[in-house]
Design a protein around this motif. Structure first.
Motif, PDB file in Angstrom:
ATOM      1  N   TYR A  38      -7.783  26.899   8.891  1.00 52.39           N
ATOM      2  CA  TYR A  38      -7.694  25.572   9.094  1.00 52.39           C
ATOM      3  C   TYR A  38      -6.533  24.916   8.497  1.00 52.39           C
ATOM      4  CZ  TYR A  38      -8.415  20.781   7.277  1.00 52.39           C
ATOM      5  OH  TYR A  38      -8.252  19.616   6.700  1.00 52.39           O
ATOM      6  N   ARG A  39      -6.060  25.531   7.422  1.00 56.96           N
ATOM      7  CA  ARG A  39      -4.899  24.934   7.157  1.00 56.96           C
ATOM      8  C   ARG A  39      -3.760  25.056   7.690  1.00 56.96           C
ATOM      9  NH1 ARG A  39      -3.486  20.156   5.006  1.00 56.96           N
ATOM     10  NH2 ARG A  39      -2.267  20.395   3.283  1.00 56.96           N
ATOM     11  N   GLN A  40      -3.442  26.416   8.223  1.00 57.47           N
ATOM     12  CA  GLN A  40      -2.332  26.768   9.188  1.00 57.47           C
ATOM     13  C   GLN A  40      -2.235  25.883  10.232  1.00 57.47           C
ATOM     14  OE1 GLN A  40      -2.710  30.968   9.449  1.00 57.47           O
ATOM     15  NE2 GLN A  40      -1.354  31.365   8.046  1.00 57.47           N
ATOM     16  N   ARG A  41      -3.572  25.644  10.997  1.00 56.55           N
ATOM     17  CA  ARG A  41      -3.538  24.816  12.108  1.00 56.55           C
ATOM     18  C   ARG A  41      -3.195  23.193  11.641  1.00 56.55           C
ATOM     19  NH1 ARG A  41      -8.460  27.293  12.833  1.00 56.55           N
ATOM     20  NH2 ARG A  41      -9.860  25.555  12.440  1.00 56.55           N
ATOM     21  N   ASP A  42      -3.583  22.972  10.564  1.00 61.34           N
ATOM     22  CA  ASP A  42      -3.464  21.570  10.291  1.00 61.34           C
ATOM     23  C   ASP A  42      -1.962  21.377  10.077  1.00 61.34           C
ATOM     24  OD1 ASP A  42      -4.024  18.808   9.316  1.00 61.34           O
ATOM     25  OD2 ASP A  42      -3.630  19.762   7.138  1.00 61.34           O
ATOM     26  N   LEU A  43      -1.289  22.265   9.119  1.00 56.77           N
ATOM     27  CA  LEU A  43       0.129  22.199   8.978  1.00 56.77           C
ATOM     28  C   LEU A  43       1.062  22.411  10.157  1.00 56.77           C
ATOM     29  CD1 LEU A  43       0.370  24.465   5.494  1.00 56.77           C
ATOM     30  CD2 LEU A  43       0.624  21.961   5.931  1.00 56.77           C
ATOM     31  N   ALA A  44       0.456  23.359  11.260  1.00 61.98           N
ATOM     32  CA  ALA A  44       1.332  23.487  12.314  1.00 61.98           C
ATOM     33  C   ALA A  44       1.225  22.057  13.088  1.00 61.98           C
ATOM     34  CB  ALA A  44       0.729  24.447  13.156  1.00 61.98           C
ATOM     35  N   ASN A  45      -0.076  21.539  13.018  1.00 66.58           N
ATOM     36  CA  ASN A  45      -0.163  20.228  13.781  1.00 66.58           C
ATOM     37  C   ASN A  45       0.861  19.089  13.228  1.00 66.58           C
ATOM     38  OD1 ASN A  45      -1.876  21.021  15.694  1.00 66.58           O
ATOM     39  ND2 ASN A  45      -3.622  20.510  14.640  1.00 66.58           N
ATOM     40  N   TRP A  46       0.979  19.127  11.961  1.00 65.94           N
ATOM     41  CA  TRP A  46       1.496  18.064  11.091  1.00 65.94           C
ATOM     42  C   TRP A  46       3.268  18.328  11.328  1.00 65.94           C
ATOM     43  CZ3 TRP A  46       1.710  17.997   5.185  1.00 65.94           C
ATOM     44  CH2 TRP A  46       2.447  16.853   4.764  1.00 65.94           C
ATOM     45  N   ARG A  47       3.467  19.714  11.455  1.00 62.42           N
ATOM     46  CA  ARG A  47       4.968  20.039  11.552  1.00 62.42           C
ATOM     47  C   ARG A  47       5.459  19.742  13.036  1.00 62.42           C
ATOM     48  NH1 ARG A  47       8.545  23.918   9.915  1.00 62.42           N
ATOM     49  NH2 ARG A  47       6.977  24.955   8.421  1.00 62.42           N
ATOM     50  N   GLU A  48       4.314  19.858  14.165  1.00 61.18           N
ATOM     51  CA  GLU A  48       4.796  19.527  15.412  1.00 61.18           C
ATOM     52  C   GLU A  48       5.260  17.902  15.687  1.00 61.18           C
ATOM     53  OE1 GLU A  48       2.725  19.870  20.084  1.00 61.18           O
ATOM     54  OE2 GLU A  48       1.732  20.822  18.360  1.00 61.18           O
ATOM     55  N   ASP A 258      13.043  15.815   7.325  1.00 58.91           N
ATOM     56  CA  ASP A 258      13.361  17.240   6.782  1.00 58.91           C
ATOM     57  C   ASP A 258      12.926  17.653   5.457  1.00 58.91           C
ATOM     58  OD1 ASP A 258      14.894  17.841   8.816  1.00 58.91           O
ATOM     59  OD2 ASP A 258      16.802  16.767   8.015  1.00 58.91           O
ATOM     60  N   GLU A 259      12.706  16.532   4.351  1.00 63.86           N
ATOM     61  CA  GLU A 259      11.978  17.025   3.127  1.00 63.86           C
ATOM     62  C   GLU A 259      10.492  17.547   3.384  1.00 63.86           C
ATOM     63  OE1 GLU A 259      11.152  14.976  -1.220  1.00 63.86           O
ATOM     64  OE2 GLU A 259      12.787  13.960   0.191  1.00 63.86           O
ATOM     65  N   GLN A 260       9.904  16.517   4.234  1.00 62.56           N
ATOM     66  CA  GLN A 260       8.476  16.852   4.622  1.00 62.56           C
ATOM     67  C   GLN A 260       8.343  18.272   5.288  1.00 62.56           C
ATOM     68  OE1 GLN A 260       6.086  13.727   6.459  1.00 62.56           O
ATOM     69  NE2 GLN A 260       7.842  12.304   5.871  1.00 62.56           N
ATOM     70  N   LEU A 261       9.234  18.383   6.249  1.00 61.19           N
ATOM     71  CA  LEU A 261       9.060  19.746   6.735  1.00 61.19           C
ATOM     72  C   LEU A 261       9.326  20.917   5.958  1.00 61.19           C
ATOM     73  CD1 LEU A 261      11.259  19.064  10.305  1.00 61.19           C
ATOM     74  CD2 LEU A 261       8.789  19.490   9.990  1.00 61.19           C
TER      75      LEU A 261
END
Length: 268
Positions: A38-48, A258-261
């Motif tokens: 779940y967290r990986q999907r969430d972080l991937a969506n956030w990164r995108e 960039d810092e958030q990424l």
């Protein structure tokens, strides 16, 4: 059971303690795997989402830079603010120099008027014909010397004296005609050196005046051009400053993204 401290309590029942522990550990592993997924999907969506925002901001920064370059090209300078400051300082110096040149021109014009009075307005003509005037004056003076020597021995009725007087009259008539034809009939030979000196000073003064006029005209042209450039920059700089502030804000937002990424990478 989830606790406010972000910890979980898992409870399981089994015939034996070992069986209950095995169940709890199985539940825990499943929970961890599900959370990671779940967290990986969430972080991937956030990164995108952040990457999309970053791309948009990068395009915006490029557009602002292009607008800045267009303004710089219109102004003909790389640094409009610094250039305006330099031009205004230069204008101050140029206006001060122009004022000094006007004072010098006024002084030279006053000197010219005085010299023109001293030469009676014929100084340049006298200077131009000084050699011939001296030559003819010397010839007359030579005859006068000869006449003086003859008169010590003879009267004016003597043929030698009469001949020399005729020669002198002819020279004087020629001399007078020469002066009249050159517009300098009133020249006094005794004042020739003085007039010629004043005429020389007058010529020098006229030359200095010509140079001053040229310098004043050139400086006035430079001042007009710098005032035009200063006016253009004064109009352009506010727009340039607004663009620069917008670009600075967009670049700061890019740094924040960039810092958030980087934080996402850490969390992953």
């Amino acid at each position: 059971e989830r606790h406010p401290s972000n910890l979980f309590t898992l409870t399981a029942r089994a015939p034996t303690l070992a069986g209950a522990v095995k169940k709890v550990n199985g539940y825990a592993e499943t929970l961890i795997e599900e959370y990671i997924d779940y967290r990986q999907r969430d972080l991937a969506n956030w990164r995108e989402s952040l990457e999309v925002r970053k791309e948009t901001l990068q395009k915006r920064v490029a557009e602002l830079e292009s607008e800045e370059n267009t303004l710089k090209g219109k102004a003909g300078v790389v640094a409009p603010v610094e250039t305006l400051t330099a031009i205004n300082a230069l204008l101050s110096d140029q206006r001060r120099n122009l004022s000094m040149l006007h004072v010098q021109r006024a002084n030279e014009e006053a000197k010219r008027r005085k010299l023109e009075q001293q030469t009676g307005g014929i100084g340049p003509l006298v200077a131009a014909n000084a050699v011939e005037i001296r030559k003819r004056g010397a010839a007359i003076a030579a005859i006068d010397a000869e006449l003086a020597a003859l008169r010590e021995r003879y009267t004016d009725l003597n043929p030698k004296v009469v001949g020399k007087l005729e020669e002198r009259r002819a020279l004087m008539a020629s001399y007078t005609e020469f002066l009249q034809s050159h517009g300098i009939a009133d020249v006094d030979i005794a004042m020739l050196d003085s007039i010629e000196a004043h005429a020389s000073d007058l010529a020098d003064t006229a030359l200095r005046l010509d140079v001053l006029r040229e310098n004043i005209q050139a400086l006035e042209n430079e001042i007009a051009e710098n005032e035009r450039r200063s006016g253009e920059l004064t109009v352009i700089i506010p727009a340039f400053d607004r663009l620069r502030v917008k670009r600075s804000d967009a670049e700061q937002m890019l740094r924040d993204l960039d810092e958030q990424l980087e934080n996402i990478t850490y969390m992953e």
